[in-house]
Design an enzyme around this catalytic site. Structure first.
Site, PDB file in Angstrom:
ATOM      1  N   ASN A   9      60.181 -37.375 -47.434  1.00  0.00           N
ATOM      2  CA  ASN A   9      58.818 -36.908 -47.688  1.00  0.00           C
ATOM      3  C   ASN A   9      58.307 -37.655 -48.922  1.00  0.00           C
ATOM      4  OD1 ASN A   9      56.462 -35.554 -48.187  1.00  0.00           O
ATOM      5  ND2 ASN A   9      57.426 -33.605 -48.744  1.00  0.00           N
ATOM      6  N   TRP A  10      57.453 -38.636 -48.683  1.00  0.00           N
ATOM      7  CA  TRP A  10      56.997 -39.488 -49.792  1.00  0.00           C
ATOM      8  C   TRP A  10      55.876 -38.848 -50.602  1.00  0.00           C
ATOM      9  CZ3 TRP A  10      56.638 -44.883 -46.836  1.00  0.00           C
ATOM     10  CH2 TRP A  10      57.926 -45.256 -46.430  1.00  0.00           C
ATOM     11  N   LYS A  11      55.410 -37.713 -50.144  1.00  0.00           N
ATOM     12  CA  LYS A  11      54.352 -36.954 -50.852  1.00  0.00           C
ATOM     13  C   LYS A  11      53.190 -37.873 -51.243  1.00  0.00           C
ATOM     14  CE  LYS A  11      57.895 -33.812 -52.439  1.00  0.00           C
ATOM     15  NZ  LYS A  11      58.222 -32.695 -53.263  1.00  0.00           N
ATOM     16  N   HIS A  96      54.981 -27.133 -45.663  1.00  0.00           N
ATOM     17  CA  HIS A  96      55.686 -27.484 -46.894  1.00  0.00           C
ATOM     18  C   HIS A  96      55.247 -26.524 -47.998  1.00  0.00           C
ATOM     19  CE1 HIS A  96      57.025 -29.660 -50.426  1.00  0.00           C
ATOM     20  NE2 HIS A  96      57.861 -30.310 -49.622  1.00  0.00           N
ATOM     21  N   GLU A  98      54.520 -26.938 -50.972  1.00  0.00           N
ATOM     22  CA  GLU A  98      53.388 -27.411 -51.786  1.00  0.00           C
ATOM     23  C   GLU A  98      52.064 -27.148 -51.065  1.00  0.00           C
ATOM     24  OE1 GLU A  98      54.952 -31.353 -52.458  1.00  0.00           O
ATOM     25  OE2 GLU A  98      56.526 -30.457 -53.682  1.00  0.00           O
ATOM     26  N   GLU A 168      63.758 -25.042 -47.235  1.00  0.00           N
ATOM     27  CA  GLU A 168      63.536 -25.636 -48.552  1.00  0.00           C
ATOM     28  C   GLU A 168      63.242 -24.543 -49.581  1.00  0.00           C
ATOM     29  OE1 GLU A 168      62.227 -29.966 -48.203  1.00  0.00           O
ATOM     30  OE2 GLU A 168      60.422 -28.770 -48.074  1.00  0.00           O
ATOM     31  N   GLY A 174      62.130 -30.408 -56.239  1.00  0.00           N
ATOM     32  CA  GLY A 174      61.680 -31.220 -57.379  1.00  0.00           C
ATOM     33  C   GLY A 174      62.159 -30.699 -58.718  1.00  0.00           C
ATOM     34  N   SER A 214      65.915 -30.955 -53.972  1.00  0.00           N
ATOM     35  CA  SER A 214      66.758 -31.728 -54.894  1.00  0.00           C
ATOM     36  C   SER A 214      68.039 -32.227 -54.222  1.00  0.00           C
ATOM     37  CB  SER A 214      67.082 -30.923 -56.155  1.00  0.00           C
ATOM     38  OG  SER A 214      65.888 -30.590 -56.838  1.00  0.00           O
ATOM     39  N   GLY A 235      62.718 -35.373 -50.869  1.00  0.00           N
ATOM     40  CA  GLY A 235      61.529 -35.766 -51.624  1.00  0.00           C
ATOM     41  C   GLY A 235      61.859 -36.923 -52.550  1.00  0.00           C
TER      42      GLY A 235
HETATM   43  C1  PEP Z   1      60.459 -31.876 -50.582  1.00  0.00           C
HETATM   44  O1  PEP Z   1      59.406 -32.006 -51.149  1.00  0.00           O
HETATM   45  O2  PEP Z   1      60.463 -31.635 -49.363  1.00  0.00           O
HETATM   46  C2  PEP Z   1      61.693 -31.976 -51.354  1.00  0.00           C
HETATM   47  C3  PEP Z   1      62.776 -31.532 -50.816  1.00  0.00           C
HETATM   48  O3  PEP Z   1      61.586 -32.538 -52.600  1.00  0.00           O
HETATM   49  P1  PEP Z   1      62.805 -32.928 -53.582  1.00  0.00           P
HETATM   50  O4  PEP Z   1      63.874 -33.579 -52.747  1.00  0.00           O
HETATM   51  O5  PEP Z   1      62.219 -33.864 -54.572  1.00  0.00           O
HETATM   52  O6  PEP Z   1      63.289 -31.650 -54.206  1.00  0.00           O
END
Ligand code: PEP
Length: 251
Positions: A9-11, A96, A98, A168, A174, A214, A235
């Site tokens: 997920n490049w956000k 997601h 976010e 998640e 993050g 993470s 992410g």
């Molecule tokens: C995500 O945004 O889906 C995610 C898992 O982010 P990260 O790996 O940075 O925690």
């Protein structure tokens, strides 16, 4: 049997050249015997070009990071499932944390997004996850059950087969704090159980359930080793080709 999937997920990161370079680097580093499904989720604006590169090389699929719940029309700034599918993109990421948190997307909104995606031949990567508060109050299982049942359990058996779940926990996204493999496995097992209750054992066993939060090359092996963890939604670590590749190689 269900697929192992690692999705990046490049956000809201990367300019177009960086996005194409990242896609190219990951594709070039993929082992020739790779049997993990790899997915890139670039921003909408880069989706077409990244997807074209992936289609040409044939080794990676793509996903949108969101989709509009309306089918078409006067919704300025939105992107429809029909448009995404017209690029031959395979998946839409829906729900997601976010999007739920910053854009107030409710379980009811997400149900509509799931429906419009499936109707337009996009498969769905459906995210769910609890806050730290929910976990500390031992409400996390109920919370996840509600998120999944409110947005997914109206689906027919055939449609449910087109859904991948990503668990998640919000407190792990993050933050550098990862769920332990046992914590993640406990929730994945629970999710598979509720799928089994609704759709039967065969569907439950064939549903890929990804972990996100993470996840890095340092912890992916221990997470993916667990019976009910079928890969990751990544992410931060998906933005570095070497890290992303070592996560893919963790199986
Ligand atoms: C995500 O945004 O889906 C995610 C898992 O982010 P990260 O790996 O940075 O925690």
């Amino acid at each position: 049997m269900r697929k192992n999937i690692v999705a990046g997920n490049w956000k809201m990161n990367l300019k177009i050249d960086d996005a194409l370079n990242l896609a190219n680097d990951v594709i070039n580093l993929l082992p020739s015997d790779n049997d993990v499904e790899v997915v890139f989720a670039p921003s909408f604006i880069h989706l077409e070009k990244v997807n074209k590169m992936c289609l040409k090389l044939g080794l990676v699929n793509t996903a949108s990071q969101n989709v509009c719940q309306q089918e078409r029309g006067a919704f300025t700034g939105e992107v429809s499932a029909e448009m995404i599918h017209s690029l031959n993109v395979k998946y839409a990421i829906i729900g997601h944390s976010e999007r739920r948190g910053y854009f107030n997307e409710t379980n009811e909104d997400l149900k509509l997004k799931v429906d419009v995606s499936l109707k337009n031949n996009l498969k769905v990567i459906f995210c769910c996850g609890e806050s730290l508060n929910h976990r500390e109050e031992r409400f996390h299982f109920d919370w996840i059950k509600r998120q999944i049942s409110d947005s997914l359990f109206h689906l027919s058996l055939d449609d449910f087969r087109k859904v991948v779940i990503a668990y998640e926990p919000i407190w792990a996204i993050g933050t550098g704090v990862t769920a332990t493999p046992n914590q993640a496995e406990e929730m994945h097992k629970f999710i598979r159980e509720i799928i089994k209750k609704n759709y039967g054992e065969e569907v439950a066993n064939n549903t890929s359930i990804l972990y996100g939060g993470s996840c890095t090359s340092k912890n992916s092996k221990d997470l993916f080793y667990k019976d009910n963890i079928d890969g990751g939604l990544i992410g931060g670590a998906s933005l570095d080709p070497e890290s992303f590749i070592s996560i893919i190689k963790s199986f």
